[in-house]
Design an enzyme around this catalytic site. Structure first.
Site, PDB file in Angstrom:
ATOM      1  N   CYS A 148      66.620 103.442  -0.061  1.00  0.00           N
ATOM      2  CA  CYS A 148      65.728 104.585  -0.834  1.00  0.00           C
ATOM      3  C   CYS A 148      64.967 105.273  -0.457  1.00  0.00           C
ATOM      4  O   CYS A 148      65.223 105.903   0.348  1.00  0.00           O
ATOM      5  CB  CYS A 148      65.413 103.591  -1.880  1.00  0.00           C
ATOM      6  SG  CYS A 148      65.600 104.382  -3.694  1.00  0.00           S
ATOM      7  N   GLN A 149      63.817 104.731  -0.816  1.00  0.00           N
ATOM      8  CA  GLN A 149      62.299 105.891  -0.358  1.00  0.00           C
ATOM      9  C   GLN A 149      62.189 105.640   1.079  1.00  0.00           C
ATOM     10  O   GLN A 149      61.903 106.207   1.638  1.00  0.00           O
ATOM     11  CB  GLN A 149      61.558 105.748  -1.281  1.00  0.00           C
ATOM     12  CG  GLN A 149      60.174 105.353  -1.093  1.00  0.00           C
ATOM     13  CD  GLN A 149      58.728 106.185  -1.801  1.00  0.00           C
ATOM     14  OE1 GLN A 149      58.684 104.154  -1.336  1.00  0.00           O
ATOM     15  NE2 GLN A 149      58.117 107.070  -1.544  1.00  0.00           N
TER      16      GLN A 149
END
Length: 354
Positions: A148-149
């Site tokens: 994800c991030q």
């Protein structure tokens, strides 16, 4: 008056009575699990700095992989979705494949971390964790798995420090933040982030949780609790439910400046895919990425639409670029039975030939 659908009073009474019995009988079930926890795989801390801890996991057998694998998770939520419980653990299954797994736990920022910036996370903490892992393995480049991030961080890092990364794996990672139909992206593009950070300082975890829940309000705030009644006679399922709830709501605040910068540069200005992200005076150009890349995305992801992740295909300069589609959502890619069967072996097989 004719009703739009027929109602059988006797059947309705039976269903309501059965529902009531489940609730009453389920009270005893709720007392059985006791406190629930996650992070079930044996591990040891090999590095600590400020709020951060670098964990090294131990499998049942010694690793067979010659190159260690470092997992870089997002700042939002704790990283234990990748090691939720024994039978739902990306980490445990990677160890079973023979990988040597490390994980960055970013910790819980407080007021002292208000001014931490993206450089502090990507070129500071992440870089030092990578050096620690490399120092334990002959200073050779490592394999980096960004989620994800954390995948966005990993892309930026590898673009600026290619000499320290052997292979790069991105999982449900946003690249083009304006691609796909993402309500989160639309919201982030239309808020006054400067006023928000000025008002709060660090962004409260409760606010972030509310934002994520309201992306699917019926499913995440009502339906799952109604459906919970069906498992009240199953202590193991109740424990699993409580464990997931604990992970969702046991979230860290977000360091204010890093949050502001990530929102403005990535969500609002979409600088990553444009090659305009600047970190410590250096431009992050994904076209300079020549390392082997495995890009894993979830076909039903409501947070990171497939189009956002698949933008990496045309943005990277790698001649060894692969994709893996997972038939599930943003959370299911870590904890579903299908994920346990498909994702760790695919990662290991891809790394093994490289």
């Amino acid at each position: 008056m004719d009703l739009p659908f027929p109602i059988d009073p006797e059947r309705l009474h039976e269903e309501l009575a059965a529902f009531q019995r489940k609730i009453v009988n389920g009270l005893a079930t709720w007392r059985q699990p006791g406190p629930v926890s996650y992070g079930s795989t044996p591990r040891e801390a090999v590095y600590r700095e400020d709020k951060l801890t670098l964990w090294h996991f131990r499998g049942e057998e010694p690793p067979t992989a010659r190159t260690p694998l470092l997992v870089c998770y997002a700042l939002v939520n704790t990283p234990w979705m990748v090691d939720l419980q024994d039978d739902r653990s990306l980490v445990r299954n990677l160890l079973a494949q023979g990988e040597d797994v490390y994980l960055i736990d970013w910790g819980f920022p407080d007021a002292a971390d208000r001014w931490l910036d993206l450089e502090d996370y990507i070129l500071g903490y992440l870089d030092r964790c990578i050096d620690v892992v490399r120092g334990r393995h002959g200073k050779e480049p490592l394999n980096l798995l960004g989620i994800c991030q954390g995948g966005t961080f990993s892309l930026c890092y590898t673009a600026l420090h290619p000499e320290k990364v052997r292979n790069l794996i991105t999982m449900v990672t946003p690249v083009d933040f304006h691609a796909g139909d993402s309500m989160l992206s639309h919201w982030a593009r239309n808020i006054d982030i400067d006023a928000m950070v000025h008002s709060f300082g660090n962004i409260p975890a409760e606010l972030m949780n509310h934002v994520f829940l309201t992306l699917k309000p019926w499913r995440l705030m009502q339906q799952k609790y109604v459906g919970m009644v069906d498992i009240l006679d199953k202590p193991a399922d109740v424990a699993n439910f409580l464990r997931m709830e604990k992970w969702i709501f046991d979230s860290p605040d977000q360091a204010g400046e890093a949050f502001r910068r990530f929102t403005t540069d990535f969500f609002q200005a979409n600088k990553l895919v444009k090659g305009q992200v600047m970190l410590d005076g250096r431009r992050v150009d994904l076209a300079t990425l020549t390392k082997p890349i495995l890009n894993i995305y979830a076909e039903l992801d409501h947070l990171v639409p497939p189009a956002s992740s698949l933008a990496l295909r045309d943005a990277t300069g790698s001649a060894d670029y692969s994709e893996l589609a997972f038939k599930g959502g943003h959370i299911g890619i870590y904890v579903s039975g299908r994920a346990q069967r498909e994702v760790p072996p695919a990662i290991h097989d891809w790394l093994r030939v490289r």
